[in-house]
Design a protein around this motif. Structure first.
Motif, PDB file in Angstrom:
ATOM      1  N   ARG A  67       0.844  -1.191   0.000  1.00  0.00           N
ATOM      2  CA  ARG A  67       0.000   0.000   0.000  1.00  0.00           C
ATOM      3  C   ARG A  67       0.884   1.248   0.000  1.00  0.00           C
ATOM      4  O   ARG A  67       1.910   1.296   0.671  1.00  0.00           O
ATOM      5  CB  ARG A  67      -0.868   0.025   1.252  1.00  0.00           C
ATOM      6  CG  ARG A  67      -1.910  -1.057   1.334  1.00  0.00           C
ATOM      7  CD  ARG A  67      -2.739  -0.842   2.597  1.00  0.00           C
ATOM      8  NE  ARG A  67      -3.881  -1.718   2.635  1.00  0.00           N
ATOM      9  CZ  ARG A  67      -4.075  -2.634   3.575  1.00  0.00           C
ATOM     10  NH1 ARG A  67      -3.176  -2.791   4.528  1.00  0.00           N
ATOM     11  NH2 ARG A  67      -5.159  -3.387   3.554  1.00  0.00           N
ATOM     12  N   GLY A  68       0.411   2.262  -0.713  1.00  0.00           N
ATOM     13  CA  GLY A  68       1.183   3.494  -0.801  1.00  0.00           C
ATOM     14  C   GLY A  68       2.142   3.525  -1.966  1.00  0.00           C
ATOM     15  O   GLY A  68       2.804   4.547  -2.182  1.00  0.00           O
ATOM     16  N   THR A  69       2.242   2.423  -2.731  1.00  0.00           N
ATOM     17  CA  THR A  69       3.095   2.417  -3.920  1.00  0.00           C
ATOM     18  C   THR A  69       2.557   3.426  -4.935  1.00  0.00           C
ATOM     19  O   THR A  69       1.344   3.540  -5.130  1.00  0.00           O
ATOM     20  CB  THR A  69       3.158   1.007  -4.526  1.00  0.00           C
ATOM     21  OG1 THR A  69       3.849   0.150  -3.594  1.00  0.00           O
ATOM     22  CG2 THR A  69       3.900   0.989  -5.853  1.00  0.00           C
ATOM     23  N   VAL A  70       3.469   4.149  -5.573  1.00  0.00           N
ATOM     24  CA  VAL A  70       3.114   5.276  -6.435  1.00  0.00           C
ATOM     25  C   VAL A  70       3.456   4.955  -7.885  1.00  0.00           C
ATOM     26  O   VAL A  70       4.540   4.426  -8.180  1.00  0.00           O
ATOM     27  CB  VAL A  70       3.851   6.557  -5.996  1.00  0.00           C
ATOM     28  CG1 VAL A  70       3.604   7.702  -6.975  1.00  0.00           C
ATOM     29  CG2 VAL A  70       3.426   6.955  -4.593  1.00  0.00           C
ATOM     30  N   PHE A  71       2.533   5.293  -8.792  1.00  0.00           N
ATOM     31  CA  PHE A  71       2.745   5.158 -10.227  1.00  0.00           C
ATOM     32  C   PHE A  71       2.636   6.554 -10.851  1.00  0.00           C
ATOM     33  O   PHE A  71       1.616   7.226 -10.680  1.00  0.00           O
ATOM     34  CB  PHE A  71       1.702   4.231 -10.849  1.00  0.00           C
ATOM     35  CG  PHE A  71       1.693   2.843 -10.266  1.00  0.00           C
ATOM     36  CD1 PHE A  71       2.416   1.822 -10.851  1.00  0.00           C
ATOM     37  CD2 PHE A  71       0.962   2.565  -9.113  1.00  0.00           C
ATOM     38  CE1 PHE A  71       2.418   0.544 -10.307  1.00  0.00           C
ATOM     39  CE2 PHE A  71       0.952   1.300  -8.564  1.00  0.00           C
ATOM     40  CZ  PHE A  71       1.692   0.283  -9.158  1.00  0.00           C
ATOM     41  N   GLY A  72       3.675   6.972 -11.546  1.00  0.00           N
ATOM     42  CA  GLY A  72       3.639   8.273 -12.190  1.00  0.00           C
ATOM     43  C   GLY A  72       2.713   8.281 -13.395  1.00  0.00           C
ATOM     44  O   GLY A  72       2.662   7.317 -14.161  1.00  0.00           O
ATOM     45  N   ILE A  73       1.967   9.371 -13.576  1.00  0.00           N
ATOM     46  CA  ILE A  73       1.075   9.519 -14.726  1.00  0.00           C
ATOM     47  C   ILE A  73       1.848  10.252 -15.821  1.00  0.00           C
ATOM     48  O   ILE A  73       2.279  11.393 -15.618  1.00  0.00           O
ATOM     49  CB  ILE A  73      -0.186  10.319 -14.352  1.00  0.00           C
ATOM     50  CG1 ILE A  73      -0.930   9.600 -13.214  1.00  0.00           C
ATOM     51  CG2 ILE A  73      -1.092  10.494 -15.555  1.00  0.00           C
ATOM     52  CD1 ILE A  73      -2.101  10.391 -12.667  1.00  0.00           C
ATOM     53  N   PRO A  74       2.058   9.638 -16.973  1.00  0.00           N
ATOM     54  CA  PRO A  74       2.842  10.283 -18.039  1.00  0.00           C
ATOM     55  C   PRO A  74       2.236  11.616 -18.468  1.00  0.00           C
ATOM     56  O   PRO A  74       1.022  11.834 -18.377  1.00  0.00           O
ATOM     57  CB  PRO A  74       2.806   9.251 -19.174  1.00  0.00           C
ATOM     58  CG  PRO A  74       2.537   7.938 -18.502  1.00  0.00           C
ATOM     59  CD  PRO A  74       1.652   8.261 -17.335  1.00  0.00           C
ATOM     60  N   ASP A  75       3.094  12.495 -18.962  1.00  0.00           N
ATOM     61  CA  ASP A  75       2.654  13.843 -19.338  1.00  0.00           C
ATOM     62  C   ASP A  75       1.579  13.828 -20.413  1.00  0.00           C
ATOM     63  O   ASP A  75       0.704  14.698 -20.432  1.00  0.00           O
ATOM     64  CB  ASP A  75       3.850  14.663 -19.835  1.00  0.00           C
ATOM     65  CG  ASP A  75       4.846  14.960 -18.729  1.00  0.00           C
ATOM     66  OD1 ASP A  75       4.459  14.880 -17.549  1.00  0.00           O
ATOM     67  OD2 ASP A  75       6.015  15.267 -19.047  1.00  0.00           O
ATOM     68  N   GLU A  76       1.630  12.842 -21.319  1.00  0.00           N
ATOM     69  CA  GLU A  76       0.691  12.842 -22.432  1.00  0.00           C
ATOM     70  C   GLU A  76      -0.702  12.330 -22.048  1.00  0.00           C
ATOM     71  O   GLU A  76      -1.649  12.444 -22.828  1.00  0.00           O
ATOM     72  CB  GLU A  76       1.232  11.997 -23.584  1.00  0.00           C
ATOM     73  CG  GLU A  76       1.390  10.506 -23.294  1.00  0.00           C
ATOM     74  CD  GLU A  76       2.729  10.150 -22.663  1.00  0.00           C
ATOM     75  OE1 GLU A  76       3.057   8.948 -22.613  1.00  0.00           O
ATOM     76  OE2 GLU A  76       3.439  11.079 -22.204  1.00  0.00           O
ATOM     77  N   VAL A  77      -0.852  11.778 -20.850  1.00  0.00           N
ATOM     78  CA  VAL A  77      -2.146  11.240 -20.427  1.00  0.00           C
ATOM     79  C   VAL A  77      -3.094  12.386 -20.108  1.00  0.00           C
ATOM     80  O   VAL A  77      -2.787  13.276 -19.320  1.00  0.00           O
ATOM     81  CB  VAL A  77      -1.978  10.316 -19.208  1.00  0.00           C
ATOM     82  CG1 VAL A  77      -3.335   9.992 -18.581  1.00  0.00           C
ATOM     83  CG2 VAL A  77      -1.276   9.029 -19.605  1.00  0.00           C
TER      84      VAL A  77
END
Length: 691
Positions: free
Chosen positions: A432-442
């Protein structure tokens, strides 16, 4: 076993053949793999290109169902969405038109009478970066099983399925690190006719509960079944040889009363005298002095001797560490005790000591039940700085000693975003708390809830829902079944009526438009599944959650497996599941996996409640240890063993490495599994490749 491998970014490759498959066949297969959001590493592709056409066909027949299941594409979710031209079809309606159509569908009119015919959609052009699959070898599956045995945290349902699929014959249960996993596997072995033993009286109680279909964690009262004579003798024999029998019995008097009543130890007085004595003590009400009562007595008297007593049981010492520091201003013997705690427990203690005095809240899930979590303001005695720092120094020294043989490592700071597993996770193997970056193009995020209940007369719903908050965690709105629009920033795909489907299947989609949400003052968006019909997730034959993202919401199919970022079955006896939240300011997706207290009728009713529980929960997530916390104690070097969040920017060229999100097809490395590292105790560790 491709399911076990692909879930870990590995894949078994077909054997080479004298006559290789045509290039067109290879191109078709690789394009099909890309459709699911995966790609083969360069080495895996080279191995695949050496296979024959028949071998390629058979290989793909085994791989495709796994890719479809992992992404959720096997559910055919788009077939069960109300408006097939979503989101445009819904965005074109005003509120009155939307609700008129929805009411007609609730009344039982066929959906086709009030929805548009499905139109051809523009082809998908914005696939995110793929997950790269690396080739497995003959030793991979045994190493995976060894890593699962060693994992010092409760197995998720998928990990348990992996263990059962990979286990053949007897198992040394002493090598199974986490007690509930050990008991669960013991039940499995006993049910298949393989002898299995546990060592403590409490573990025997757990085993009896699990054999009766109950919870080996003993988080609720257990109803025990009638045991056969052979089972009774087996359980009594383990109790008779258990150390600290009276101590364990005294701690759980009522559960042990039920167990011993079911086992009838009086039938075997001569064979099990210690158990008979414990049984008599329970039923006569005779006080039983043992470890727990001695600890309480010494603490009440503020007697420093309690530290020496606790040190004989390192786990108890760790649980009482804060109390020792506050009561005595020190933690006597901590330098010795830390050698007998697992690496994961040391990391958890370290993060707790680092963060506890800075936290604004305390959050208590009774017996791990987050749906009943209590939140109180932080207060009480602060830890004395000097003694706390001395404990931190002892933990650091022990971790540094243990990890001396793992390096040097080249540690990526982004691995702070990868949390280590916790004991009550249900959905994913990472913490829990793991982070996924959202790409700039999304530009948009699309969440899905799918369910199948079997034939049903009335409609049943497992609602896909989002709550929105500003940067102070104050509620600003929701998007869900009864709030189908949040301005132009979020839209709901229509409320399905699953009674019209013979298998009770239905799907809800919600699109979030990130720029529009930010313009509306939204900082945080929280995704949940709510059991509107008050039927738990376990009551359905299937409940599935998935999240996709991309740049053009009207392109591609409603459910595109190549866009999927999160996908997993949702199970359990709970009525809520908070899956993840978006931080729009940081452009991050944060994994939650919690059954937080909320109302299941509608997410629109939960804003104020979540405003009180989510900030403490997010603060709790920040206190959990990460992969970075583990490897920062290893020797460091720029050319050391890579420990990375992903390998997008630079290919790895051989040797062991830890990569959370493999994404470079040119990389070649031996993946490192953390299970045995986290389970280790006093021994120094040498990290070996282990998938």
């Amino acid at each position: 076993m491709q399911r076990v491998l692909i879930a870990r970014d590995l894949i078994a490759m077909p054997a080479p053949a004298p006559r290789t498959a045509p290039a067109a066949a290879l191109a078709t297969v690789t394009a099909n793999i890309a459709h699911y959001g995966f790609a083969l590493s360069a080495r895996a592709y080279t191995m695949l290109s050496a296979s024959g056409e028949d071998e390629l066909r058979q290989w793909w027949a085994g791989v495709e169902p796994v890719l479809a299941a992992l992404t959720g594409d096997d559910k055919r979710m788009a077939d069960f969405v109300v408006y097939k031209n979503f989101p445009a079809e819904v965005l074109a309606m005003d509120e009155a038109e939307y609700w008129l159509r929805q009411i007609l569908m609730y009344w039982g009119l066929p959906n086709e009478l009030v929805t548009q015919e499905e139109a051809t959609r523009a082809p998908l052009r914005d696939l995110p970066a793929p997950r790269v699959l690396h080739p497995a070898d003959d030793a991979t599956l045994p190493r995976i099983l060894a890593g699962l045995h060693a994992l010092p945290a409760r197995w998720t349902d998928d990990q348990w399925r992996d263990v059962t699929d990979l286990t053949e014959g007897p198992v040394d249960l002493a090598g199974v690190s986490f007690v509930e996993n050990r008991v669960r596997l013991a039940v499995r072995l006993l049910e298949t006719g393989v002898e299995a033993r546990v060592s403590t009286a409490t573990d025997v109680l757990r085993l009896a509960a699990a054999l009766s279909g109950g919870d080996p964690g003993l988080r609720a009262a257990q109803r025990l079944r009638r045991f056969t004579r052979a089972e009774r003798r087996h359980l009594l024999g383990m109790l008779e040889s258990a150390p600290h029998l009276l101590d364990d019995v005294a701690r759980r008097r009522e559960p042990f009363k039920r167990l011993l009543f079911a086992l009838h130890p009086g039938d075997y007085r001569a064979a099990f005298p210690r158990v008979v004595a414990a049984y008599d003590a329970l039923y006569t009400g005779r006080p039983v002095r043992g470890f727990a009562s001695d600890v309480e007595r010494l603490l009440a008297a503020r007697d420093p001797a309690v530290a020496g007593l606790l040190a004989t049981r390192p786990g108890e010492y760790a649980r009482r560490l804060r109390q020792l520091l506050v009561t005595f201003g020190e933690a006597p013997g901590v330098g010795t005790v830390v050698r007998d705690l697992t690496t994961l427990r040391l990391l958890q203690l370290r993060r707790h000591l680092e963060t506890v005095d800075a936290r604004q809240w305390r959050m208590f899930p009774p017996r791990g039940n987050w749906s009943r979590a209590q939140v109180v303001a932080a207060g009480g005695d602060r830890l004395p700085a000097g003694p706390r720092d001395a404990v931190l120094a002892a933990i650091d020294a022990e971790l540094t000693r243990r990890l001396a043989g793992t390096g040097p490592v080249a540690l990526d700071p982004a691995t702070e975003k990868v949390k280590l597993p916790t004991n009550d996770a249900e959905l994913a193997p990472y913490g829990r708390g793991t982070v996924f970056g959202i790409p700039d193009e999304v530009r948009f995020v699309r969440s899905a809830s799918y369910w199948a209940t079997g034939p049903t007369v009335g409609n049943i719903w497992y609602d896909n829902s989002w709550n929105f908050f500003d940067d102070a965690w104050q509620p600003v709105g929701a998007c869900c079944w009864d709030h189908n629009r949040f301005g132009d920033a979020a839209v709901f795909s229509g409320d399905p009526t699953n009674s019209k489907d013979l298998d009770g299947r239905a799907c809800q989609l919600i699109d979030l438009y990130l720029d529009e949400l930010a313009a509306a003052g939204v900082r945080y968006a929280v995704w949940s599944l709510l059991c509107f019909s008050r039927r738990s997730f376990d009551a359905a034959s299937d409940v599935h959650a998935a999240l996709q993202w991309g740049s053009q919401p009207q392109e591609g199919r409603l459910f595109e497996p190549g866009r999927v970022q999160l996908s997993f079955p949702v199970r359990g006896a709970g009525l809520t599941k908070f899956v993840a939240h978006l931080d729009l300011s940081r452009r991050e997706l944060v994994y939650l996996d919690a059954n937080l207290p909320s109302r299941v009728q509608s997410a629109s009713l939960n804003g104020a409640l979540l405003a009180g529980t989510l900030p403490p929960y997010v603060e709790y997530l920040a206190s959990l240890p990460s992969v970075h916390d583990l490897f920062r104690h290893a020797p460091a070097a720029g050319d050391g063993m890579p420990v990375r969040y992903d390998d997008t920017d630079a290919a790895l060229t051989g040797g062991p490495a830890y990569v959370f999100r493999p994404s470079n097809q040119d990389s070649q490395f031996d993946p490192v599994d953390l299970g045995q590292v986290l389970a280790s105790k006093g021994e120094a560790m040498v990290v070996l490749p282990s998938p």
